[in-house]
Design a protein around this motif. Structure first.
Motif, PDB file in Angstrom:
ATOM      1  N   GLU A 116      94.297  69.794 107.449  1.00 36.20           N
ATOM      2  CA  GLU A 116      94.796  68.938 107.523  1.00 36.20           C
ATOM      3  C   GLU A 116      94.470  67.716 108.135  1.00 36.20           C
ATOM      4  OE1 GLU A 116      95.771  71.823 107.827  1.00 36.20           O
ATOM      5  OE2 GLU A 116      98.102  72.201 107.668  1.00 36.20           O
ATOM      6  N   ASN A 130      95.704  84.522 105.013  1.00 35.50           N
ATOM      7  CA  ASN A 130      96.894  84.781 104.469  1.00 35.50           C
ATOM      8  C   ASN A 130      97.714  85.787 105.156  1.00 35.50           C
ATOM      9  OD1 ASN A 130      96.418  83.768 101.021  1.00 35.50           O
ATOM     10  ND2 ASN A 130      95.774  82.833 102.848  1.00 35.50           N
ATOM     11  N   LEU A 159     100.151  73.204 105.565  1.00 34.87           N
ATOM     12  CA  LEU A 159     100.057  73.133 104.243  1.00 34.87           C
ATOM     13  C   LEU A 159     100.668  74.559 103.918  1.00 34.87           C
ATOM     14  CD1 LEU A 159      96.170  72.132 103.720  1.00 34.87           C
ATOM     15  CD2 LEU A 159      98.074  70.897 102.754  1.00 34.87           C
ATOM     16  N   LEU A 160     101.153  74.298 102.676  1.00 37.83           N
ATOM     17  CA  LEU A 160     101.656  75.544 101.878  1.00 37.83           C
ATOM     18  C   LEU A 160     100.323  76.334 101.814  1.00 37.83           C
ATOM     19  CD1 LEU A 160     103.530  73.897  98.869  1.00 37.83           C
ATOM     20  CD2 LEU A 160     104.631  75.350 101.050  1.00 37.83           C
ATOM     21  N   ALA A 162      99.400  78.193  99.354  1.00 36.43           N
ATOM     22  CA  ALA A 162      98.657  77.975  97.985  1.00 36.43           C
ATOM     23  C   ALA A 162      97.605  76.639  98.330  1.00 36.43           C
ATOM     24  CB  ALA A 162      99.454  77.821  96.975  1.00 36.43           C
ATOM     25  N   GLU A 163      97.884  75.738  98.676  1.00 33.85           N
ATOM     26  CA  GLU A 163      97.298  74.538  98.971  1.00 33.85           C
ATOM     27  C   GLU A 163      96.110  74.854  99.876  1.00 33.85           C
ATOM     28  OE1 GLU A 163      97.279  71.436  97.431  1.00 33.85           O
ATOM     29  OE2 GLU A 163      98.898  72.590  96.532  1.00 33.85           O
ATOM     30  N   ARG A 164      96.238  75.529 100.809  1.00 35.14           N
ATOM     31  CA  ARG A 164      95.163  75.697 101.827  1.00 35.14           C
ATOM     32  C   ARG A 164      94.140  76.672 101.115  1.00 35.14           C
ATOM     33  NH1 ARG A 164      98.221  78.173 105.389  1.00 35.14           N
ATOM     34  NH2 ARG A 164      98.703  76.275 106.724  1.00 35.14           N
ATOM     35  N   ASN A 165      94.649  77.694 100.310  1.00 31.11           N
ATOM     36  CA  ASN A 165      93.570  78.474  99.863  1.00 31.11           C
ATOM     37  C   ASN A 165      92.578  77.823  98.797  1.00 31.11           C
ATOM     38  OD1 ASN A 165      94.625  80.848 101.102  1.00 31.11           O
ATOM     39  ND2 ASN A 165      95.822  81.341  99.377  1.00 31.11           N
ATOM     40  N   LYS A 166      92.843  76.819  98.505  1.00 35.00           N
ATOM     41  CA  LYS A 166      92.194  75.908  97.566  1.00 35.00           C
ATOM     42  C   LYS A 166      90.849  75.631  98.259  1.00 35.00           C
ATOM     43  CE  LYS A 166      95.678  73.864  94.832  1.00 35.00           C
ATOM     44  NZ  LYS A 166      96.425  72.394  94.550  1.00 35.00           N
TER      45      LYS A 166
END
Ligand code: ATP
Length: 202
Positions: A116, A130, A159-160, A162-166
């Motif tokens: 972020e 996770n 962040l969600l 899924a977003e962070r995992n990107k």
């Protein structure tokens, strides 16, 4: 020196992972610790925070009342942005300063808002923790005694997953026990040289 950014949502296990890494002799720079240090009485960040948020966010002894500040910023996006503006450049500066002093082969930067705040761009690779949402909420409740609404507000400010995992080079699943987390960390460390070799060939 390879710098690993370690991140994840609230209560995902960053501190638990960092403690384990430190036990293995790896240096960890803790962004949360820096955040706490720069708001100690007399420090510039605390003065700026009081100017923006008023004396209500201070305890009687002049220290920052983190709960009071949290209640404000986790319910108001603009105020959160104001606080972030005060904090992030100072935290970033201190991380850079600490990194400059180090000569280790591997250093880990533990930062909840690594992505972020853009600190991820200074990292050689990103590890993301996770955890299943139910387990996460259960652990936060047990640790912080927060209500469901308070936990939800804090999760929404990040962040969600899924977003962070990107952004992740390595994803660690901390839904199981600590032994399982430690095993994943060991594996990620063993494979570290291999990941860099692959990257260097690109
Ligand atoms: P925060 O972002 O809020 O600082 P964090 O990501 O640093 O949290 P931890 O403090 O490491 O997360 O973990 C949250 C809570 O869950 C702690 O009380 C910790 O002891 C517990 N915990 C972490 N991982 C596990 C695990 N695998 N099994 C059981 N409890 C765990």
């Amino acid at each position: 020196m390879k710098v690993i950014g370690l991140t994840g949502g609230i209560g995902s296990g960053k501190t638990s992972a960092s403690n384990y890494l430190e036990k293995k002799g790896i240096t960890v720079i803790d962004a949360d610790k820096i955040s706490r240090e720069i708001v100690e009485p007399g420090k510039a960040a605390l003065n700026e925070i009081v100017l923006c948020f008023g004396n209500e966010i201070l305890n009687e002894d002049g220290t920052l009342n983190r709960k009071a500040l949290g209640d404000i910023i986790f319910h108001d996006k603009e105020k959160r942005a104001t606080l972030n503006k005060i904090m992030h450049s100072k935290v970033l500066l201190e991380i850079k300063h600490q990194l400059k002093e180090l000569r280790e082969k591997i250093v880990v930067v533990d930062a909840p808002l690594l992505i972020e705040t853009g600190i991820d761009q200074m990292m050689d690779e990103i590890w993301v923790l996770n955890v299943h949402e139910k387990v996460q909420i259960h652990r936060i409740k047990k640790r912080d005694k927060l209500s469901d609404a308070e936990i939800e507000a804090r999760m929404k400010a990040q962040l969600l997953p899924a977003e962070r995992n990107k952004f992740a080079d390595v994803i660690l699943d901390n839904s199981g026990d600590l032994k399982d987390l430690y095993k994943q960390i060991d594996e990620a460390l063993i494979k570290i040289d291999k990941r860099y070799k692959i990257r260097d060939k690109r």
